[in-house]
Design a protein around this motif. Structure first.
Motif, mmCIF file in Angstrom:
data_model
loop_
_atom_site.group_PDB
_atom_site.id
_atom_site.type_symbol
_atom_site.label_atom_id
_atom_site.label_comp_id
_atom_site.label_asym_id
_atom_site.label_seq_id
_atom_site.Cartn_x
_atom_site.Cartn_y
_atom_site.Cartn_z
ATOM 1 N N SER A 128 1.041 -0.971 -0.158
ATOM 2 C CA SER A 128 -0.346 -0.178 0.165
ATOM 3 C C SER A 128 1.078 1.204 -0.193
ATOM 4 O O SER A 128 0.071 2.195 -0.424
ATOM 5 C CB SER A 128 -0.552 0.027 1.351
ATOM 6 N N ALA A 129 2.175 1.523 0.614
ATOM 7 C CA ALA A 129 2.960 2.583 0.280
ATOM 8 C C ALA A 129 3.803 2.831 -0.828
ATOM 9 O O ALA A 129 4.301 3.618 -1.762
ATOM 10 C CB ALA A 129 4.319 2.251 1.329
ATOM 11 N N LYS A 178 2.384 -3.222 -6.863
ATOM 12 C CA LYS A 178 2.400 -2.955 -8.052
ATOM 13 C C LYS A 178 4.017 -3.038 -8.653
ATOM 14 O O LYS A 178 4.158 -3.050 -10.507
ATOM 15 C CB LYS A 178 2.538 -1.601 -7.989
ATOM 16 N N ARG A 179 5.366 -3.264 -7.827
ATOM 17 C CA ARG A 179 6.748 -3.493 -8.654
ATOM 18 C C ARG A 179 6.960 -4.166 -7.513
ATOM 19 O O ARG A 179 7.504 -3.617 -6.400
ATOM 20 C CB ARG A 179 7.080 -2.234 -9.097
ATOM 21 N N ILE A 180 7.466 -5.473 -7.917
ATOM 22 C CA ILE A 180 7.992 -6.782 -6.823
ATOM 23 C C ILE A 180 8.697 -7.482 -7.790
ATOM 24 O O ILE A 180 7.872 -8.101 -8.457
ATOM 25 C CB ILE A 180 6.970 -7.140 -5.764
ATOM 26 N N GLY A 181 9.804 -7.772 -7.414
ATOM 27 C CA GLY A 181 10.919 -9.501 -8.151
ATOM 28 C C GLY A 181 11.357 -10.093 -7.431
ATOM 29 O O GLY A 181 11.134 -9.955 -6.044
ATOM 30 N N PRO A 203 9.181 -10.161 -12.294
ATOM 31 C CA PRO A 203 10.255 -9.980 -12.586
ATOM 32 C C PRO A 203 10.996 -11.287 -11.866
ATOM 33 O O PRO A 203 10.955 -11.363 -9.989
ATOM 34 C CB PRO A 203 11.106 -8.372 -12.785
ATOM 35 N N HIS A 204 12.305 -12.066 -12.397
ATOM 36 C CA HIS A 204 12.372 -13.156 -11.333
ATOM 37 C C HIS A 204 14.298 -13.476 -11.466
ATOM 38 O O HIS A 204 14.402 -12.830 -12.990
ATOM 39 C CB HIS A 204 11.567 -14.023 -10.722
#
Length: 411
Positions: A128-129, A178-181, A203-204
């Protein structure tokens, strides 16, 4: 960049290599000029720290609402564990701890090492941040509440119902970002998790842990007998008893010494079954800084793991010190050991195969010496700066920098 590290256990609270890897990456990023903070757990209210700077890193060490602190998990009564895991998934107080640290530190990026023990539902607060995040895969925690897919002395053939439900819940939390890998040190661990968790949606990559290990001040001393070494937790998943059985079967006909370094749940039972003798000694738990000394005085590291080891830091450390490794053919170990060159691989859990492999080593000292020379020639393969730069490039990819994309591809 301001980077918040989320790690339920962080040195000096540490049970193994994964916690040390979290600290290594954090310290390396700090040396590159990034402003670092760590959110970890405390054993009691008296141990709490609230943004205290230690060695240039701000530390939030907080006591969570859990029934027992994360560091007590190995010794906690079995009846408490279901309650603890329910709290870890659902306790509404978990997100509040993370929210306070995010508000105080205002990170640009978050590195999640271990959220189990802080609370998986705290991931919703990070999402949420709107802060981009790298989830480092030190184990199988996204697929298994035990984090190992190992139960009752054997690897799990499939997820149990509880782990399936837990995994779906975790996937729903991850979907809020929204943006995580995701990054795993071994390709094997990444492949195992990808079959059980929707990592392929994000992305991984696979990048070895950028660790820095102390080197002994003195060269390896000569010895007229082969010195075998085990370093790690004394737990059923580690296969220590199998190693002891194999060594005991050779002790009457071969000269060697096996040193067992480490403590854990199986320590008392193993010491009772295998009392100290001319071929065996138990060194117990030793400080992290002392491990290199034991490796300096050894000829071969044995890693007889039964579970799907991800990227055992003890094996990396040994190879970086020119110490060959005899390990199980399971998990990430085949990515580390070059059979016949820097050690050898043995079928996991196969007692007869371990006896045969140890016998070959003991009866062929010239072969062991060649392994040592090859391992020494490959020092620097896991250079911290090189691996750290790859990790930082992947973080930039997650944050949206296309310029780093080619550097962050999986090997």
């Amino acid at each position: 960049m301001r980077i918040l590290v989320v790690a339920a256990l962080y040195p000096p609270d540490s049970r193994g290599g994964a916690e040390n890897s979290a600290a290594n990456l954090t310290r390396w990023l700090a040396r590159q000029g990034h402003e670092m903070a760590v959110l970890t757990t405390a054993g009691s209210r008296a141990e709490e720290l609230h943004g205290v700077e230690i060695d240039g890193i701000r530390i939030w060490r907080l006591r969570t609402a859990h029934l027992y602190p994360a560091r007590n998990a190995p010794v906690a009564p079995r009846w408490k564990k279901p309650i603890w895991h329910l709290q870890d998934h659902m306790d509404p107080r978990n997100p509040g701890l993370v929210a306070k640290v995010i508000e105080a530190f205002r990170p640009d990026f978050v590195n999640v090492h271990f959220v189990q023990g802080i609370g998986y539902n705290a991931l919703a607060e990070i999402a949420s941040a709107g802060v981009p995040a790298l989830f480092l895969l030190h184990d199988l925690g996204l697929a298994c509440m035990r984090m190992s897919m190992f139960r009752d002395g054997a690897n799990c053939a499939r997820q149990c119902l509880g782990c399936r439900l837990s995994s779906r819940y975790k996937a729903a939390l991850i979907a809020r970002f929204k943006r995580i890998g995701f990054c795993s040190p071994s390709r094997a661990n990444l492949a195992t998790l990808s079959a059980l968790f929707p990592i392929d949606r994000y992305p991984h990559t696979s990048i070895p842990n950028p660790n820095l290990y102390d080197r002994p001040d003195l060269p390896r001393p000569a010895s007229d007998l082969v010195r075998l070494l085990y370093v790690g937790r004394l737990h059923r998943s580690k296969g220590v008893e199998l190693l002891l059985e194999a060594a005991e079967g050779l002790a009457a006909t071969h000269r060697f010494q096996l040193t067992i370094v480490g403590g854990g749940a199986e320590a008392a039972r193993l010491k009772d079954r295998y009392p100290p003798s001319t071929w065996l000694r138990f060194a117990g738990h030793v400080p992290e800084a002392a491990v290199s000394g034991y490796m300096r005085d050894a000829d071969l590291l044995c890693v007889p793991s039964l579970w799907q080891e991800n990227w055992p830091g003890v094996a990396v450390r040994a190879l970086e010190l020119g110490l060959p490794v005899l390990g199980s053919r399971i998990g990430g170990l085949p990515e580390l050991i070059d059979p016949g060159q820097t050690g050898d691989l043995v079928p996991a859990g196969d007692r007869a195969a371990w006896i045969a492999a140890l016998r070959r080593v003991l009866e062929n000292p010239m072969e062991l010496a060649r392994w040592q020379r090859n391992a020494e020639a490959m020092r620097g393969r896991f250079d911290q700066d090189r691996l750290g730069e790859r990790m930082l490039a992947f973080m930039a990819t997650i944050a949206g920098s296309s310029a780093a994309a080619t550097e962050a591809r999986e090997d």
